[in-house]
Each structure stands twice: as structure tokens, then as C-alpha cells.
Design a protein around this motif. Structure first.
Motif, mmCIF file in Angstrom:
data_model
loop_
_atom_site.group_PDB
_atom_site.id
_atom_site.type_symbol
_atom_site.label_atom_id
_atom_site.label_comp_id
_atom_site.label_asym_id
_atom_site.label_seq_id
_atom_site.Cartn_x
_atom_site.Cartn_y
_atom_site.Cartn_z
ATOM 1 N N UNK A 1 26.379 31.306 -24.619
ATOM 2 C CA UNK A 1 25.956 30.259 -23.699
ATOM 3 C C UNK A 1 27.032 30.128 -22.624
ATOM 4 N N UNK A 2 26.663 30.085 -21.334
ATOM 5 C CA UNK A 2 27.684 29.895 -20.283
ATOM 6 C C UNK A 2 28.547 28.673 -20.609
ATOM 7 N N UNK A 3 29.852 28.875 -20.594
ATOM 8 C CA UNK A 3 30.764 27.832 -21.052
ATOM 9 C C UNK A 3 31.830 27.564 -20.010
ATOM 10 N N UNK B 1 21.358 24.367 -13.778
ATOM 11 C CA UNK B 1 20.146 24.471 -12.953
ATOM 12 C C UNK B 1 19.775 25.936 -12.721
ATOM 13 N N UNK B 2 20.770 26.801 -12.726
ATOM 14 C CA UNK B 2 20.523 28.235 -12.504
ATOM 15 C C UNK B 2 20.332 28.956 -13.839
ATOM 16 N N UNK B 3 21.178 28.625 -14.828
ATOM 17 C CA UNK B 3 21.199 29.422 -16.065
ATOM 18 C C UNK B 3 20.387 28.790 -17.194
ATOM 19 N N UNK B 4 19.901 27.575 -16.980
ATOM 20 C CA UNK B 4 19.140 26.892 -18.025
ATOM 21 C C UNK B 4 20.028 26.039 -18.912
ATOM 22 N N UNK C 1 32.228 22.659 -8.805
ATOM 23 C CA UNK C 1 30.898 23.078 -9.273
ATOM 24 C C UNK C 1 30.767 22.610 -10.722
ATOM 25 N N UNK C 2 29.752 21.772 -10.991
ATOM 26 C CA UNK C 2 29.676 21.141 -12.314
ATOM 27 C C UNK C 2 28.803 21.927 -13.285
ATOM 28 N N UNK C 3 28.939 21.611 -14.576
ATOM 29 C CA UNK C 3 28.112 22.247 -15.614
ATOM 30 C C UNK C 3 26.630 22.007 -15.333
ATOM 31 N N UNK C 4 26.283 20.813 -14.855
ATOM 32 C CA UNK C 4 24.878 20.516 -14.545
ATOM 33 C C UNK C 4 24.350 21.427 -13.435
ATOM 34 N N UNK D 1 32.786 45.303 -15.997
ATOM 35 C CA UNK D 1 32.094 46.396 -16.683
ATOM 36 C C UNK D 1 30.588 46.214 -16.590
ATOM 37 N N UNK D 2 30.159 44.950 -16.587
ATOM 38 C CA UNK D 2 28.729 44.622 -16.497
ATOM 39 C C UNK D 2 28.572 43.393 -15.631
ATOM 40 N N UNK D 3 27.508 43.368 -14.847
ATOM 41 C CA UNK D 3 27.225 42.172 -14.050
ATOM 42 C C UNK D 3 25.834 41.673 -14.414
ATOM 43 N N UNK D 4 25.746 40.742 -15.377
ATOM 44 C CA UNK D 4 24.431 40.266 -15.826
ATOM 45 C C UNK D 4 23.695 39.542 -14.693
ATOM 46 N N UNK D 5 22.384 39.504 -14.847
ATOM 47 C CA UNK D 5 21.547 38.838 -13.846
ATOM 48 C C UNK D 5 21.940 37.408 -13.562
ATOM 49 N N UNK D 6 22.261 36.684 -14.625
ATOM 50 C CA UNK D 6 22.559 35.267 -14.401
ATOM 51 C C UNK D 6 23.875 35.115 -13.626
ATOM 52 N N UNK D 7 24.785 36.089 -13.761
ATOM 53 C CA UNK D 7 26.018 36.065 -12.970
ATOM 54 C C UNK D 7 25.673 36.255 -11.497
ATOM 55 N N UNK D 8 24.785 37.201 -11.221
ATOM 56 C CA UNK D 8 24.375 37.446 -9.832
ATOM 57 C C UNK D 8 23.747 36.204 -9.220
ATOM 58 N N UNK D 9 22.947 35.515 -10.025
ATOM 59 C CA UNK D 9 22.285 34.320 -9.492
ATOM 60 C C UNK D 9 23.294 33.206 -9.227
ATOM 61 N N UNK D 10 24.288 33.100 -10.078
ATOM 62 C CA UNK D 10 25.333 32.086 -9.844
ATOM 63 C C UNK D 10 26.140 32.431 -8.590
ATOM 64 N N UNK D 11 26.455 33.715 -8.414
ATOM 65 C CA UNK D 11 27.209 34.134 -7.225
ATOM 66 C C UNK D 11 26.422 33.826 -5.955
#
Ligand code: TXA
Ligand code: MG
Length: 324
Positions: free
Chosen positions: A192-194, A208-211, A201-204, A81-91
Motif C-alpha cells: 500500500x502506498x505509504x 485520490x490517485x492511488x485509491x 502533498x497529503x496522503x488524502x 528498476x520499475x516504474x509502476x502505473x500508479x507512480x506514473x499517475x502520481x508524477x
């Protein structure tokens, strides 16, 4: 059901063979296919009757949602329904590859894919055969791991065939999965991305991308990630997770599963040198233990870093929490 088995070399793909499987997906059938993590059991995401067959073939509880596999960014907009910016950056950073993102569910996604949740999970695999299959099918492919519910995920074609022969229309043998543990699942709908399921792909790396990115631990996410609450990854053999390899008890019908150097008083499956080697072979050897007739597997718990975090998670579940 009649199951066709075809072999496709990921380094030299025969598109006419891919099209046999793509026809199955478009026709509402089930296709088993290789990915870089584990083998998947796929159907057209937008065909609820086809997706229902996935649950039946695996014996999967109906409250456990499925990941949709895509091969281009536009497909994310068909699903979310929505694609937030941080999702795009992770992709951009991790696709194609072993990262699944959870977003708000779009109106086109059938209930059965998300098991009634208001979210949708999406992944873009890096495996060339998976990529071509999604591309030629022309639709996102909903796919859990291609094991019977509760068993270790298949990372070799033979293990996918053991579980799925007679239950699906076609199985693509594309060789061994290189990563060997399932994708990292990250929930991007929470504040918070969880991480709901750790993977390569690790949380660390995500932070690095999402803060910031948190992982609540191996038993924290059962309510949010339905799949993590079930008994899982279990061969018939008893599995013990081993912290200290000197503490393994005498046991005549057991095998040791480990990596790196070491001398032992009984048969050993050695997965290689590194934690990544271990991840690649973990599920393979858990199944091998049954084939070889061992009653117990004593499996080394790797360090809690990098892909070791994912291996520990799978191993602890496989052992039902039994640690030496
Ligand atoms: O590497 C992988 O992810 C493999 C390959 C085939 O792509 N697939 C895989 O799917 O492991 P599966 O269904 O075996 O595991 C998906 C996990 C389950 O624990 C499920 O509960 C969780 O992801 N999941 C899927 N959609 C979700 C959602 N919308 N919300 C929360 N958890 C979700
Ligand atoms: Mg699974």
C-alpha cells in the motif's frame, strides 16, 4: 574550500549563471540550490565520489539515503528498476512539485546514493532555478537539504550560506523557499502506498490517485525512512510544541512562534495567517530564535490537517517530543 555565491532571480533566469553551477555538478563538485520546499545540497547522482562529499559536508550518517532530483520523465527510467502505473499517475499529477516517490532501485544508481537500500527516491522540483540547474547539468542531482545534519533545513539563502559556506563549491541564492517544509516522501514499493515523511502533498491527495495511501504517524517510519530516526530540525534554543497557547509558562528568555491572531506577554514571531504561512516560515524562525539569542521557543502545534500534518511532524521532532 572556496565557495562562490551567485544570485539568480527565479523570474528572470540568467542561464550563464546556471551554467556556472551546472559545470560544478558535472565536474564532480557540490552546488547548493533553491527549491520550492527547502534549499538542497547537490551533486551528480551517478558520481559516487561527488555524492560522498555531500555526506562529508553535512556530517550526515552514511545510512541515510539521498533523493535524486530530475527534470524529465526519462530520467526516472535511468534511476528506477520499475516504474509502476500508479507512480506514473502520481508524477503526472504532482510533478514538478513537493512529492518524492520511492521505487525499486535501478542498476545504475550507486550504492552510496541509496545508502545500500534496494530502493531509490526521486523528485521533480517545481522551482525554476532547480529545474534549469538539473536540465543544464544533464544528470539527476542527488540532494539532501542544505543544512548541517540535525539543524533546521534552510529556507532562506542566508541560512544555507550559514551552514554550507566553505564546505561547497557554489551556492545559488534564489530567494526564499515558498513551501518551507521538505517534500512528501511516499514509498511505492510496499503493498500500500505509504507516507514515510509528510509534506505539502497529503496522503488524502495521493489516495485520490492511488485509491489508498497510509501514514503511520510521526514516529512509525524510522526503520524505513532512515532520516526520520535522527534528532532533527533542532536549533540551539529549546523548543516546546504547544497545544494550548494559554498554557505557556512564564520564561524571561523565550519567544512565541505562532500564526493567526493572539495576544501574548512576550516577543512573538508571527508566521502569517494560515498553516501554509506557518510551514513557509517554521524553519526560518527556529533559526532566527538562535540569532536573536532566545533560550526557548514555544511553538504552536497546528491542526492535524493538510500541510499542518507536516508542520506538526517537524515541530515534534524539533521539540524532541516535548509538548505543552
Ligand atoms: O524537499 C525535499 O525533499 C528536499 C529538497 C532539497 O528536495 N530534500 C530533502 O532531502 O529533504 P533529505 O535528504 O534532507 O531528506 C530525505 C528523506 C530522509 O529522511 C531520507 O531518509 C529519506 O528521505 N529517503 C531518501 N531516500 C530514501 C529511500 N530510498 N528509502 C527510504 N527513505 C528515503
Ligand atoms: Mg534533511
Amino acid at each position: 574550500m572556496n565557495t562562490e555565491i551567485i544570485k539568480i532571480d527565479p523570474n528572470n533566469i540568467d542561464i550563464s549563471l546556471i551554467d556556472r553551477a551546472a559545470d560544478v555538478i558535472r565536474g564532480g563538485g557540490l552546488a547548493v540550490f533553491p527549491t520550492e520546499t527547502v534549499y538542497g545540497l547537490g551533486a551528480n547522482t551517478f558520481d559516487p565520489a561527488a555524492v560522498a562529499k555531500i555526506y562529508a559536508a553535512k556530517g550526515r550518517p552514511s545510512d541515510n539515503p539521498l533523493i535524486s532530483h530530475v527534470c524529465r520523465l526519462e530520467q526516472v527510467y535511468e534511476l528506477a528498476a520499475e516504474v509502476p502505473n500508479q507512480a506514473l499517475r502520481l508524477m503526472e499529477r504532482f510533478w514538478g512539485g513537493p512529492l518524492t516517490v520511492i521505487l525499486k532501485r535501478g542498476a545504475n544508481v550507486p550504492d552510496i546514493v541509496s545508502a545500500g537500500l534496494d530502493t531509490v527516491s526521486i523528485r521533480f522540483p517545481s522551482h525554476a532555478v532547480a529545474y534549469e540547474l538539473i536540465r543544464r547539468s544533464g544528470v539527476p542531482i542527488a540532494a539532501p537539504s542544505a543544512n548541517l545534519s540535525g539543524s533546521p533545513s534552510p529556507t532562506a539563502a542566508r541560512h544555507a550560506i550559514d551552514d554550507m559556506y566553505g564546505r561547497v563549491d557554489i551556492i545559488i541564492d534564489g530567494g526564499d523557499s515558498l513551501i518551507g517544509v521538505e517534500s512528501t516522501v511516499v514509498d511505492l514499493t510496499s503493498e500500500v502506498p505509504t507516507i514515510l515523511r509528510p509534506g505539502a502533498v497529503t496522503a488524502d491527495q495521493i489516495a485520490e490517485i492511488t485509491g489508498v495511501c497510509v501514514y503511520g504517524g510521526d514516529y512509525a517510519n524510522a526503520p524505513k525512512c532512515p532520516g526520520m530516526k535522527y534528532t532533527h530540525y533542532s536549533p540551539r534554543a529549546r523548543v516546546w510544541a504547544v497545544k494550548n497557547m494559554d498554557d505557556i509558562p512564564r520564561d524571561g528568555n523565550s519567544v512565541i512562534l505562532t500564526y493567526g491572531a493572539g495576544d501574548y506577554d512576550r516577543p512573538v514571531y508571527n508566521a502569517g495567517e494560515t498553516a501554509a504561512d506557518y510551514a513557509a516560515k517554521l524553519f526560518y524562525f527556529l533559526r532566527r530564535a538562535d540569532e536573536d539569542g532566545y533560550g526557548t521557543v514555544y511553538a504552536r502545534l497546528p491542526e492535524e490537517e493538510g500541510i499542518g500534518i507536516a508542520v506538526r511532524n517537524r515541530l515534534l521532532k524539533s521539540a524532541g517530543g516535548k509538548v505543552i
